[in-house]
Motif scaffolding. Structure first.
Motif, short mmCIF file in Angstrom:
data_model
loop_
_atom_site.label_atom_id
_atom_site.label_comp_id
_atom_site.label_asym_id
_atom_site.label_seq_id
_atom_site.Cartn_x
_atom_site.Cartn_y
_atom_site.Cartn_z
N SER A 46 0.82 -1.21 0.00
CA SER A 46 0.00 0.00 0.00
C SER A 46 0.85 1.26 0.00
O SER A 46 0.55 2.25 -0.68
CB SER A 46 -0.90 -0.01 1.24
OG SER A 46 -1.44 1.25 1.46
N GLY A 47 1.92 1.24 0.78
CA GLY A 47 2.74 2.44 0.93
C GLY A 47 3.87 2.51 -0.08
O GLY A 47 3.93 1.74 -1.04
N ASP A 48 4.76 3.44 0.20
CA ASP A 48 5.95 3.60 -0.63
C ASP A 48 7.14 3.13 0.20
O ASP A 48 6.97 2.36 1.15
CB ASP A 48 6.08 5.07 -1.05
CG ASP A 48 6.76 5.21 -2.40
OD1 ASP A 48 7.82 4.57 -2.59
OD2 ASP A 48 6.25 5.96 -3.25
N MET A 49 8.33 3.65 -0.12
CA MET A 49 9.50 3.24 0.64
C MET A 49 9.57 3.93 2.01
O MET A 49 10.26 3.46 2.90
CB MET A 49 10.78 3.57 -0.14
CG MET A 49 10.97 2.68 -1.34
SD MET A 49 11.12 0.96 -0.84
CE MET A 49 11.47 0.20 -2.42
N ASP A 50 8.91 5.04 2.14
CA ASP A 50 8.96 5.79 3.39
C ASP A 50 7.56 6.09 3.90
O ASP A 50 6.58 6.00 3.15
CB ASP A 50 9.73 7.11 3.19
CG ASP A 50 11.17 6.86 2.83
OD1 ASP A 50 11.85 6.15 3.60
OD2 ASP A 50 11.61 7.34 1.77
N TYR A 51 7.53 6.52 5.14
CA TYR A 51 6.27 6.86 5.79
C TYR A 51 5.58 8.02 5.07
O TYR A 51 6.22 8.95 4.60
CB TYR A 51 6.55 7.26 7.24
CG TYR A 51 5.35 7.69 8.01
CD1 TYR A 51 4.60 6.76 8.72
CD2 TYR A 51 4.94 9.02 8.03
CE1 TYR A 51 3.47 7.15 9.43
CE2 TYR A 51 3.83 9.42 8.74
CZ TYR A 51 3.10 8.48 9.43
OH TYR A 51 1.99 8.87 10.13
N ASP A 52 4.26 7.91 4.99
CA ASP A 52 3.48 8.96 4.35
C ASP A 52 2.16 9.10 5.12
O ASP A 52 1.47 8.09 5.37
CB ASP A 52 3.21 8.56 2.88
CG ASP A 52 2.16 9.43 2.24
OD1 ASP A 52 2.47 10.60 1.97
OD2 ASP A 52 1.03 8.95 2.02
N ASP A 53 1.83 10.33 5.50
CA ASP A 53 0.64 10.56 6.35
C ASP A 53 -0.65 10.04 5.71
O ASP A 53 -1.48 9.43 6.39
CB ASP A 53 0.49 12.05 6.64
CG ASP A 53 1.42 12.51 7.74
OD1 ASP A 53 1.80 11.66 8.57
OD2 ASP A 53 1.76 13.71 7.77
N ALA A 54 -0.81 10.31 4.42
CA ALA A 54 -2.08 9.94 3.78
C ALA A 54 -2.25 8.42 3.75
O ALA A 54 -3.34 7.89 4.01
CB ALA A 54 -2.12 10.50 2.37
N THR A 55 -1.18 7.72 3.44
CA THR A 55 -1.27 6.25 3.42
C THR A 55 -1.48 5.70 4.82
O THR A 55 -2.30 4.81 5.04
CB THR A 55 0.01 5.65 2.80
OG1 THR A 55 0.17 6.18 1.49
CG2 THR A 55 -0.07 4.14 2.73
N GLN A 56 -0.74 6.26 5.78
CA GLN A 56 -0.88 5.79 7.16
C GLN A 56 -2.31 5.98 7.66
O GLN A 56 -2.83 5.17 8.43
CB GLN A 56 0.12 6.52 8.07
CG GLN A 56 0.15 6.01 9.50
CD GLN A 56 0.66 4.57 9.64
OE1 GLN A 56 1.40 4.08 8.79
NE2 GLN A 56 0.24 3.89 10.69
#
Lengths: 530, 106
Positions: A46-56
């Motif tokens: 679902s996410g990318d390589m790093d943390y992302d607020d919208a995905t979280q």
């Protein structure tokens, strides 16, 4: 190879032999073990390589039962999954954990510990752990003389702690270079679609934040999204089966378990230092071992209790140890420590204990200890096994996330056996400590009462388990012994959601072992064209 | 034995028994703390009242000089056998709880 779904055409259809939904420890371990085979693997993240607020934020949900962490705080949704905030405290399940225990309803795995042992051997290095060790060897290496417990009542069990292994960082390059592995990033699975007869999964539907949709077709599908999300995705996949895919028996989402962590009581003692020293985590080569106290299997049977562990901790008013640790972390990170003057003053104030700790570390490779006269209290913390409970569960809310998927609702429940276990174990502990002349144990107020309530400070261990549990009987389990969903020929589940019981030890090592075992099963199926 | 002497002896016994364990009960007056524990124990376990009375007699029979050994010996045996009870949250050898109860009844 890594692919960003947002860069593919809207409506793309991807095909693979195995589609793994979720790139956390289970999904990545499976993908790694398929490198170099002729099997075409597609990992959906679902996410990318790093943390992302919208995905979280897609991890948000409601909690209506025993207070729990915010669901968006309890796990991480980017490549590597929750290993991105993992402290790497590990351990293997004990034989009692696999047994059907007459006093623990719904207990028992479809297989015993011997089935998992070779997979533990393979999982250990993946989690950066060394070989399996015996207690005597560990105590010897830790240079500690343990107290001599009556082993018919209590025994020691060690946590094994390695340097945190961020699966998404450590194994990224291997997956990038593997010709038969594709990792699809920014790909949010919203539905698992079966054939009309609900016997076989045909596709997984994907969507991105920029509105692209895609579909994955595969011969075999593995859900590896964690215990909350595996259940959520199955429940939300209601196009053919109205209560969710694989949920004909209404078991999906039930039996949610955690490891409740709470203070159980404190010790009045004239010699706290001896116990603190003995219970501190210590080094064995590159690894750290932390002792804890459990109840032997025979005694759990005699007392009709669960398998729970206790850890000794303490309260101190002395700050030099924390300052030393803070300074060491800053220096290791190449930074000047924050609040430098204040910290130096702390160290000067505690010159004696600072010097002693440096000596311990340098000469004996022993962990730091607090100044004895600064210790205000010695207490015990439990990490409890939770009894399987069908009413402790994940359901779906009518509210939806930014991509239109229904939010999960967690109704975490604890029962009488969960609390009684701590009352019995605390009594055994108190008796042993008194017998050894180490002090008198006093329960914390919440445990002096019956009922099922816990103290307000009780938390989980971020260890969600059990929502797609394993059982040979589809009335009590979602997956069978091969982790295949009952009634569906090609849908599997990996991760701690398949645990029928959750032991008292952190779940990651076991879920990696199970994922490797599942991978072996799938290799055989594909090779044999079953 | 007169009550005053019994209480005095019991206080010495319990202090000695407790001294075997590195512990100080959280009260300014140890005697009152023991008595309070005894009362609580009997409230929680009324079925122990007759055992506490019998214990009172055996302590009296042991006499002032023998009380100390009597309680300490039984407390040790209790701990070896896992005979512990919970009183006000404290995990105690049963003999110590009975001694507290005897004090409460005296």
């Amino acid at each position: 190879m890594f692919i960003d779904l947002r860069t593919l055409d809207d409506g793309s259809v991807l095909e693979a032999d195995i589609c793994i939904v979720g790139a956390g420890p289970a999904g990545i371990s499976m993908a790694r073990s398929l490198i170099g085979t002729s099997i075409d693997v597609l990992v959906i993240e679902s996410g990318d390589m790093d943390y992302d607020d919208a995905t979280q934020a897609l991890y948000r949900g409601e909690s209506v039962g025993v207070p729990y962490f915010g669901l968006e705080d309890a796990r991480l949704r980017f490549f590597g999954g929750s290993s991105n905030h993992w402290d790497n405290w590990c351990g293997e399940f004990q034989p009692i954990d696999f047994q059907q225990r007459s006093w623990v309803p719904f207990s028992g795995w479809p297989f015993g510990p011997e089935e998992l042992e070779p997979w533990y051997d393979l999982a250990r290095p993946i989690c950066s752990l060394g070989p399996r060790r015996k207690n005597a060897e560990i105590w010897d290496k830790l240079n500690v003389e343990p107290i001599v417990l009556d082993e018919s009542r209590l025994k020691f069990h060690f946590w094994e702690i390695a340097t945190p292994t961020r699966f998404g960082e450590v194994y990224r390059e291997e997956l990038r270079k593997a010709p038969n592995i594709r990792v699809l990033l920014n790909a949010n699975a919203t539905e698992v679609v079966s054939d009309a007869a609900a016997h076989k999964v045909e596709s997984v539907e994907l969507v991105t934040f920029n509105g692209h949709k895609a579909r994955v077709k595969a011969r075999h599908f593995v859900l590896a999204c964690g215990a909350i999300e595996n259940a959520r995705l199955m429940l939300a996949s209601d196009r053919i089966e109205p209560h969710g895919i694989g949920n004909r028996r209404d078991v999906v989402g039930r039996f949610f378990m955690e490891h409740p962590r709470d203070r159980i009581g404190s010790l009045a003692t004239s010699d706290p230092f001896h116990l603190i020293d003995m219970f501190r985590p210590g080094w064995f080569g590159e690894h750290v071992f932390c002792p804890s106290i459990t109840v032997p299997a025979e005694k759990t049977k005699a007392e009709q209790i669960l398998n729970t562990r206790l850890q000794l901790l303490y309260v101190t008013d002395e700050t030099s140890m924390a300052t030393m640790r803070r300074f060491a972390q800053s220096i290791e990170a190449g930074r000047v420590p924050d609040r430098l003057a204040e910290g130096l003053w702390d160290l000067i104030q505690g010159t004696d204990i600072t010097a002693y700790n440096l000596y311990r570390r340098a000469v004996h490779n022993r962990p730091m200890v607090p100044k004895p006269d600064g210790v205000q209290q010695v207490y015990f913390l439990c990490q409890a096994e939770q009894a399987p409970n069908p009413d402790s569960r994940i359901t779906l809310s009518d509210r939806r996330d930014a991509l239109g998927s229904r939010l999960p609702v967690l109704d975490w429940r604890l029962g009488e056996l969960d609390k009684r276990t701590l009352q019995v174990q605390g009594k055994l502990l108190g008796g042993e400590l008194a017998r050894l002349g180490l002090g008198l144990f006093q329960f914390d107020p919440w445990l002096r009462e019956g009922g099922t309530s816990w103290s307000p400070s009780m938390v989980g261990g971020y260890h969600q388990m059990g929502t797609t549990r394993m059982s040979d009987d589809e009335r009590t389990g979602v997956v069978d012994a091969d982790c295949k969903v009952h009634g569906l020929d090609n849908l599997y589940v990996a991760g701690s959601s398949v645990y029928p019981t959750g032991s008292n030890i952190n779940p990651t090592l076991t879920l990696v072992a199970l994922a490797l075992r599942l991978c072996d099963h799938l290799k055989q199926r594909i090779t044999e064209r079953v | 034995m007169r009550r005053r002497h019994f209480l005095k002896a019991l206080a010495a016994v319990t202090a000695a028994a407790a001294a075997g364990l590195p512990v100080v009960f959280p009260a300014r007056d140890p005697l009152e703390a023991m008595r309070a524990l005894g009362r609580t124990y009997l409230e929680l376990h009324p079925e122990e009242a007759s055992a506490a009375r019998a214990w009172q007699v055996s302590l009296a029979e042991a006499g002032e000089t023998g009380m100390r050994g009597h309680t300490a010996r039984h407390a040790r045996l209790d701990l070896e056998d896992g005979e512990v009870v919970t009183v006000d949250g404290w995990v105690l050898p049963r003999s110590l709880a009975l001694t507290c109860s005897a004090l409460a009844l005296a």
